[in-house]
Design an enzyme around this catalytic site. Sequence first.
Site, PDB file in Angstrom:
ATOM      1  CG  LEU A 198       0.388   5.510   3.116  1.00  0.00           C
ATOM      2  CD1 LEU A 198       1.023   4.795   4.293  1.00  0.00           C
ATOM      3  CD2 LEU A 198      -0.875   6.233   3.541  1.00  0.00           C
ATOM      4  CB  SER A 244      -0.909  -0.005   1.234  1.00  0.00           C
ATOM      5  OG  SER A 244      -0.144  -0.190   2.421  1.00  0.00           O
ATOM      6  CD  GLU A 245       4.761  -0.368   1.059  1.00  0.00           C
ATOM      7  OE1 GLU A 245       5.314  -1.149   1.856  1.00  0.00           O
ATOM      8  OE2 GLU A 245       3.978  -0.768   0.160  1.00  0.00           O
ATOM      9  CB  VAL A 246       2.302   4.056  -4.418  1.00  0.00           C
ATOM     10  CG1 VAL A 246       3.641   3.479  -4.826  1.00  0.00           C
ATOM     11  CG2 VAL A 246       1.163   3.087  -4.716  1.00  0.00           C
TER      12      VAL A 246
END
Length: 261
Positions: free
Chosen positions: A139, A135-137
């Site tokens: 954020l 899910s990093e992108v």
Amino acid sequence: MMMSTLTLTRAGHLATVTLDRPDVRNAFNAASIAELTAVFRELGDDDSVRAIVLAANGVAFCAGADLNWMKEMAGYSDAENLADALCLAEMLRTIYLCPKPVVAQVQGDCYAGGMGLVAACDIAVAADTVNFCLSEVRLGLIPATISPYVIKAMGENAARRYFLTAERFDASEALRIGFVAQAVPAAALDEAVAALVKALVSASPNAVREAKRLVSDIGGAPITDALIAETAERIAVIRASDEGREGVRAFLDKRKPGWLD
């Protein structure tokens, strides 16, 4: 060792390390990173341990980074951010290079850095109800520190998709792309992991250690004269080892090898 974020149990030659912060979905922080690093170093050096299971308490396996920890990091200097990232990188490398085989028992959802934990293990078994997400992108971040392990586990094409889209995917997709070795009904998860552990602890401890190192060292390497010579040397050395000689004798004598006594 005293731990506040993990529990460690032992049964015979098996050690089980359990993420134990269910109230925050087992998200990791500086303390859990330090404890995971320390416990895997300890177990790696313990001759009585032949297999390690990485498990988790609660509904989630690991939600990635703890939100309170992320709030703290927002105020870090560049040097502090780098030092913090290096601690996480060292923890993942310690699990990945642990001389004992490590099985991830994924009972609940696994997001972001939690996927790095799973990817650093040798074998992953997930309940078929589990969801995964890089899910990093979403954020404004990237899965940089976990990327060496996640890309190895799922391959470049799948990593390119899920790194860029942050789509959630289920256990059947994780199995299809090779991120997990098995996806089983939740009620059968313990049994599936136990079967793997039984196979691991029944094999020659030295051969298992060297076979794990073999995959790490040889995987992806070009087939050259040097590589052929190295693999020939490795089998010659292990044939002459105490466990190598004992294993062959036991097979020929139709008896159990000494490491099972």
